[in-house]
Design a protein around this motif. Structure first.
Motif, short mmCIF file in Angstrom:
data_model
loop_
_atom_site.label_atom_id
_atom_site.label_comp_id
_atom_site.label_asym_id
_atom_site.label_seq_id
_atom_site.Cartn_x
_atom_site.Cartn_y
_atom_site.Cartn_z
N MET A 112 0.73 -1.04 0.10
CA MET A 112 -0.35 -0.08 0.17
C MET A 112 0.82 1.30 0.11
N SER A 113 0.52 2.39 -0.64
CA SER A 113 1.67 3.32 -0.56
C SER A 113 1.55 4.30 0.30
N ALA A 114 2.20 4.86 0.62
CA ALA A 114 2.13 6.03 1.88
C ALA A 114 0.88 7.03 1.40
N GLU A 115 0.74 7.05 0.73
CA GLU A 115 -0.27 8.17 0.91
C GLU A 115 -1.73 7.75 1.61
N ALA A 116 -1.93 6.23 1.77
CA ALA A 116 -2.88 5.09 2.19
C ALA A 116 -3.00 5.40 3.20
N ASP A 117 -1.55 4.73 3.61
CA ASP A 117 -1.72 4.74 5.21
C ASP A 117 -1.59 5.93 5.75
N ARG A 118 -1.09 7.29 5.22
CA ARG A 118 -1.62 8.37 5.66
C ARG A 118 -3.09 8.79 6.00
N LEU A 119 -3.76 8.09 5.21
CA LEU A 119 -5.57 8.57 5.33
C LEU A 119 -5.66 7.90 5.84
N LEU A 120 -5.30 6.03 6.63
CA LEU A 120 -6.07 5.69 6.95
C LEU A 120 -5.91 5.90 8.23
N LEU A 121 -4.46 6.66 8.70
CA LEU A 121 -4.33 7.28 10.32
C LEU A 121 -5.40 8.38 9.87
N LYS A 122 -5.33 9.32 8.94
CA LYS A 122 -5.85 9.93 8.81
C LYS A 122 -7.42 9.99 9.91
N ARG A 123 -7.65 9.47 9.27
CA ARG A 123 -9.20 8.52 9.00
C ARG A 123 -10.02 8.00 10.67
N HIS A 124 -8.75 7.21 11.33
CA HIS A 124 -9.00 6.44 12.79
C HIS A 124 -8.85 8.22 13.78
N ARG A 125 -8.44 8.61 13.18
CA ARG A 125 -7.82 9.80 14.71
C ARG A 125 -9.10 10.67 13.85
N ALA A 126 -9.96 10.56 13.17
CA ALA A 126 -11.05 11.43 13.10
C ALA A 126 -11.92 10.53 13.40
N LEU A 127 -11.98 9.57 13.45
CA LEU A 127 -13.57 8.34 14.50
C LEU A 127 -13.35 8.86 15.57
N ALA A 128 -11.92 8.46 16.11
CA ALA A 128 -11.10 8.29 17.85
C ALA A 128 -12.28 9.77 18.11
N ASP A 129 -11.47 11.25 17.95
CA ASP A 129 -12.23 12.05 18.52
C ASP A 129 -13.21 12.58 17.42
N ALA A 130 -14.43 12.16 17.03
CA ALA A 130 -15.62 12.32 17.20
C ALA A 130 -15.90 12.70 15.69
N LYS A 131 -15.02 13.05 14.17
CA LYS A 131 -14.95 14.06 13.57
C LYS A 131 -15.19 13.62 11.93
#
Length: 50
Positions: A1-20
């Motif tokens: 998987m690309s670095a961009e996809a990894d970054r987006l998965l992390l961004k999505r995970h953090r957003a869900l954890a912060d209820a955003k």
């Protein structure tokens, strides 16, 4: 998987954890544009190439 996809998965995970839900949806849209499907299951993200 690309670095961009990894970054987006992390961004999505953090957003869900912060209820955003808007930020999480934006990250999911970007992942879909890269051909990656993601979903949540038991506090984890599952993903696959489509």
């Amino acid at each position: 998987m690309s670095a961009e996809a990894d970054r987006l998965l992390l961004k999505r995970h953090r957003a869900l954890a912060d209820a955003k839900s808007g930020a999480a949806a934006d990250a999911l849209d970007a992942l879909r544009a890269l051909g990656i499907s993601a979903r949540d299951r038991k506090d984890e993200q599952q993903y696959r190439n489509v």
